[in-house]
Design a protein around this motif. Structure first.
Motif, PDB file in Angstrom:
ATOM      1  N   ALA A  53       2.707   9.893   7.038  1.00  0.00           N
ATOM      2  CA  ALA A  53       3.451  10.086   5.791  1.00  0.00           C
ATOM      3  C   ALA A  53       4.936  10.277   6.063  1.00  0.00           C
ATOM      4  CB  ALA A  53       2.884  11.290   5.035  1.00  0.00           C
ATOM      5  N   ALA A  54       5.274  11.036   7.111  1.00  0.00           N
ATOM      6  CA  ALA A  54       6.688  11.248   7.447  1.00  0.00           C
ATOM      7  C   ALA A  54       7.346   9.932   7.854  1.00  0.00           C
ATOM      8  CB  ALA A  54       6.804  12.279   8.569  1.00  0.00           C
ATOM      9  N   LEU A  55       6.648   9.112   8.618  1.00  0.00           N
ATOM     10  CA  LEU A  55       7.196   7.817   9.021  1.00  0.00           C
ATOM     11  C   LEU A  55       7.418   6.911   7.815  1.00  0.00           C
ATOM     12  CD1 LEU A  55       5.053   7.186  12.214  1.00  0.00           C
ATOM     13  CD2 LEU A  55       7.520   7.555  12.153  1.00  0.00           C
ATOM     14  N   GLU A  56       6.455   6.899   6.906  1.00  0.00           N
ATOM     15  CA  GLU A  56       6.573   6.046   5.718  1.00  0.00           C
ATOM     16  C   GLU A  56       7.730   6.499   4.835  1.00  0.00           C
ATOM     17  OE1 GLU A  56       2.606   6.415   4.331  1.00  0.00           O
ATOM     18  OE2 GLU A  56       1.809   4.951   5.786  1.00  0.00           O
ATOM     19  N   ARG A  57       7.929   7.822   4.732  1.00  0.00           N
ATOM     20  CA  ARG A  57       9.075   8.313   3.954  1.00  0.00           C
ATOM     21  C   ARG A  57      10.394   7.885   4.590  1.00  0.00           C
ATOM     22  NH1 ARG A  57       5.854  12.996   3.561  1.00  0.00           N
ATOM     23  NH2 ARG A  57       6.998  13.987   5.277  1.00  0.00           N
ATOM     24  N   ALA A  58      10.392   7.772   5.917  1.00  0.00           N
ATOM     25  CA  ALA A  58      11.605   7.363   6.625  1.00  0.00           C
ATOM     26  C   ALA A  58      11.763   5.845   6.683  1.00  0.00           C
ATOM     27  CB  ALA A  58      11.591   7.938   8.042  1.00  0.00           C
ATOM     28  N   GLY A  59      10.825   5.117   6.072  1.00  0.00           N
ATOM     29  CA  GLY A  59      10.913   3.665   6.049  1.00  0.00           C
ATOM     30  C   GLY A  59      10.465   2.997   7.339  1.00  0.00           C
ATOM     31  N   ARG A  60       9.660   3.691   8.148  1.00  0.00           N
ATOM     32  CA  ARG A  60       9.157   3.123   9.394  1.00  0.00           C
ATOM     33  C   ARG A  60       7.689   2.761   9.241  1.00  0.00           C
ATOM     34  NH1 ARG A  60      10.952   6.314  14.723  1.00  0.00           N
ATOM     35  NH2 ARG A  60      10.316   4.288  15.572  1.00  0.00           N
ATOM     36  N   SER A  61       7.309   1.625   9.767  1.00  0.00           N
ATOM     37  CA  SER A  61       5.909   1.202   9.696  1.00  0.00           C
ATOM     38  C   SER A  61       5.108   1.883  10.796  1.00  0.00           C
ATOM     39  CB  SER A  61       5.800  -0.313   9.828  1.00  0.00           C
ATOM     40  OG  SER A  61       6.277  -0.733  11.096  1.00  0.00           O
ATOM     41  N   CYS A  62       3.822   2.036  10.562  1.00  0.00           N
ATOM     42  CA  CYS A  62       2.959   2.647  11.565  1.00  0.00           C
ATOM     43  C   CYS A  62       1.561   2.062  11.453  1.00  0.00           C
ATOM     44  CB  CYS A  62       2.923   4.170  11.421  1.00  0.00           C
ATOM     45  SG  CYS A  62       2.192   4.777   9.891  1.00  0.00           S
ATOM     46  N   ARG A  63       0.827   2.169  12.536  1.00  0.00           N
ATOM     47  CA  ARG A  63      -0.574   1.769  12.571  1.00  0.00           C
ATOM     48  C   ARG A  63      -1.353   2.906  13.204  1.00  0.00           C
ATOM     49  NH1 ARG A  63      -1.269  -4.573  13.894  1.00  0.00           N
ATOM     50  NH2 ARG A  63      -3.056  -4.190  12.513  1.00  0.00           N
ATOM     51  N   VAL A  64      -2.579   3.095  12.732  1.00  0.00           N
ATOM     52  CA  VAL A  64      -3.385   4.235  13.165  1.00  0.00           C
ATOM     53  C   VAL A  64      -4.605   3.733  13.933  1.00  0.00           C
ATOM     54  CG1 VAL A  64      -4.755   6.220  12.407  1.00  0.00           C
ATOM     55  CG2 VAL A  64      -2.626   5.635  11.212  1.00  0.00           C
ATOM     56  N   LEU A  80       5.920   8.661  22.374  1.00  0.00           N
ATOM     57  CA  LEU A  80       6.843   9.463  21.570  1.00  0.00           C
ATOM     58  C   LEU A  80       6.132  10.733  21.109  1.00  0.00           C
ATOM     59  CD1 LEU A  80       8.271   6.593  19.316  1.00  0.00           C
ATOM     60  CD2 LEU A  80       9.303   7.555  21.386  1.00  0.00           C
ATOM     61  N   GLY A  81       6.914  11.769  20.856  1.00  0.00           N
ATOM     62  CA  GLY A  81       6.354  13.022  20.379  1.00  0.00           C
ATOM     63  C   GLY A  81       6.594  13.226  18.896  1.00  0.00           C
ATOM     64  N   VAL A  82       5.914  14.221  18.346  1.00  0.00           N
ATOM     65  CA  VAL A  82       6.113  14.552  16.938  1.00  0.00           C
ATOM     66  C   VAL A  82       7.564  14.914  16.676  1.00  0.00           C
ATOM     67  CG1 VAL A  82       5.400  16.080  15.061  1.00  0.00           C
ATOM     68  CG2 VAL A  82       3.741  15.363  16.765  1.00  0.00           C
ATOM     69  N   ARG A  83       8.205  15.576  17.619  1.00  0.00           N
ATOM     70  CA  ARG A  83       9.606  15.964  17.440  1.00  0.00           C
ATOM     71  C   ARG A  83      10.504  14.741  17.284  1.00  0.00           C
ATOM     72  NH1 ARG A  83      11.764  20.443  21.341  1.00  0.00           N
ATOM     73  NH2 ARG A  83      11.873  18.669  22.765  1.00  0.00           N
ATOM     74  N   ASP A  84      10.111  13.628  17.907  1.00  0.00           N
ATOM     75  CA  ASP A  84      10.881  12.390  17.765  1.00  0.00           C
ATOM     76  C   ASP A  84      10.637  11.730  16.413  1.00  0.00           C
ATOM     77  OD1 ASP A  84      11.704  12.534  20.564  1.00  0.00           O
ATOM     78  OD2 ASP A  84       9.669  11.899  21.034  1.00  0.00           O
ATOM     79  N   LEU A  85       9.395  11.813  15.933  1.00  0.00           N
ATOM     80  CA  LEU A  85       8.979  11.034  14.765  1.00  0.00           C
ATOM     81  C   LEU A  85       9.016  11.816  13.459  1.00  0.00           C
ATOM     82  CD1 LEU A  85       5.879   9.379  16.460  1.00  0.00           C
ATOM     83  CD2 LEU A  85       8.130   8.345  16.102  1.00  0.00           C
ATOM     84  N   ALA A  86       8.677  13.088  13.507  1.00  0.00           N
ATOM     85  CA  ALA A  86       8.600  13.896  12.287  1.00  0.00           C
ATOM     86  C   ALA A  86       9.099  15.303  12.577  1.00  0.00           C
ATOM     87  CB  ALA A  86       7.151  13.934  11.766  1.00  0.00           C
TER      88      ALA A  86
END
Length: 297
Positions: free
Chosen positions: A33-44, A137-143
């Protein structure tokens, strides 16, 4: 000539999605959700048997915990800008590790990886990903908004006995860092009631409750009893960050704690509004501890 003398241009940002390897809990979806708010795509990539139902529904692929080849093949096919490991999983047995990773490392290296502590195992996982060209990458980098800030989080603050307990807990955890023990302790004044081991924070708090409320679990807890939780010194903060959430607050209150102190910038606060609100209602302070000062040289 003009082109030769031009200043070098900055490297472009990495292309591709962020890949989230998802274990148990809400953290994988909070990062997504944090990545999507920042406009970054993600895959799970969900780990079967560990990822929550909501995470599995969101997942782009699912693998078994010990399907190392399948996980690496999937991640490499996605060509991600980075990979992050999020959510809890149970540590597999040494025999299972030896059998499943043998295709990637020699057995002597595997035996060392399997026999070490959690930090040792995680370092091996990181190295394996990086050997395949995957940036971790860590959570601190991404969210970064999921990390605990410094200072008071709620409306309450520690009194003098609690401050002494916090400092004692901080010093205790720092001294235990080289031994790959847990990331949390329950302290009352100078008395250490419990140190987290492989059982996790919830069970440690249950143990502290039984020790603090003797006899028969009905006594009053000692003054200034607090939960202190922080990353180990030198810990790779890309993985296995300490975390608290509403359940931690509830269990700490049941154990008799009057507050929780966590490492600012190195501890996750899951569902922060609910966590802070619950702490206020139950009368617990929440405190983000600034990093220990560097020793003088």
């Amino acid at each position: 000539m003009a082109a030769d003398s031009a200043a070098p241009t900055a490297a472009p940002a990495p292309a591709g999605p962020v890949a989230i390897v998802a274990g148990a809990g809400r953290l994988p979806l909070l990062i997504a959700a944090a990545l999507e708010r920042a406009g970054r795509s993600c895959r799970v990539l969900a780990i079967r048997g560990f990822a929550d139902p909501a995470t599995r529904r969101r997942a782009d692929a699912t693998v078994d915990l010990l399907d190392v080849r399948g996980a690496l093949d999937t991640l490499c096919a996605w060509a991600p800008a980075g990979v992050t490991l999020a959510g809890a999983v149970a540590r597999p047995s040494p025999a299972a590790l030896l059998n499943t990773l043998a295709a990637y490392r020699n057995r002597d290296a595997l035996r060392s990886l399997a026999s070490g502590g959690d930090d040792h195992l995680l370092r091996g996982v990181l190295a394996l990903l990086e050997e395949h060209g995957l940036q971790v990458l860590g959570v601190r980098d991404l969210a970064p908004g999921l990390m605990a800030p410094a200072g008071r989080l709620g409306t309450l603050g520690p009194d003098e006995p609690a401050e002494a307990s916090v400092e004692a807990g901080r010093a205790l955890l720092a001294s235990l860092s080289p031994h790959d023990v847990g990331q949390a302790a329950v302290v009352a004044g100078r008395r250490v009631l419990a140190v987290e081991g492989p059982e996790g924070t919830d069970r440690m708090l249950a143990r502290a409750r039984s020790l603090a409320r003797r006899p028969l679990g009905l006594g009053r807890p000692p003054a200034g009893m607090v939960l202190v939780k922080r990353a180990k010194d030198g810990q790779d903060l890309r993985v296995d960050l300490p975390a608290i959430g509403p359940r931690t607050v509830r269990r700490a209150a049941e154990a008799g704690c009057i507050g929780i102190a966590v490492g600012a910038g190195d501890t996750l606060v899951l569902d922060r509004p609910e966590t802070v609100s619950l702490a206020d209602r139950l009368g617990l302070f929440l405190l983000g501890l600034t990093p220990d000062p560097e020793p003088a040289r």
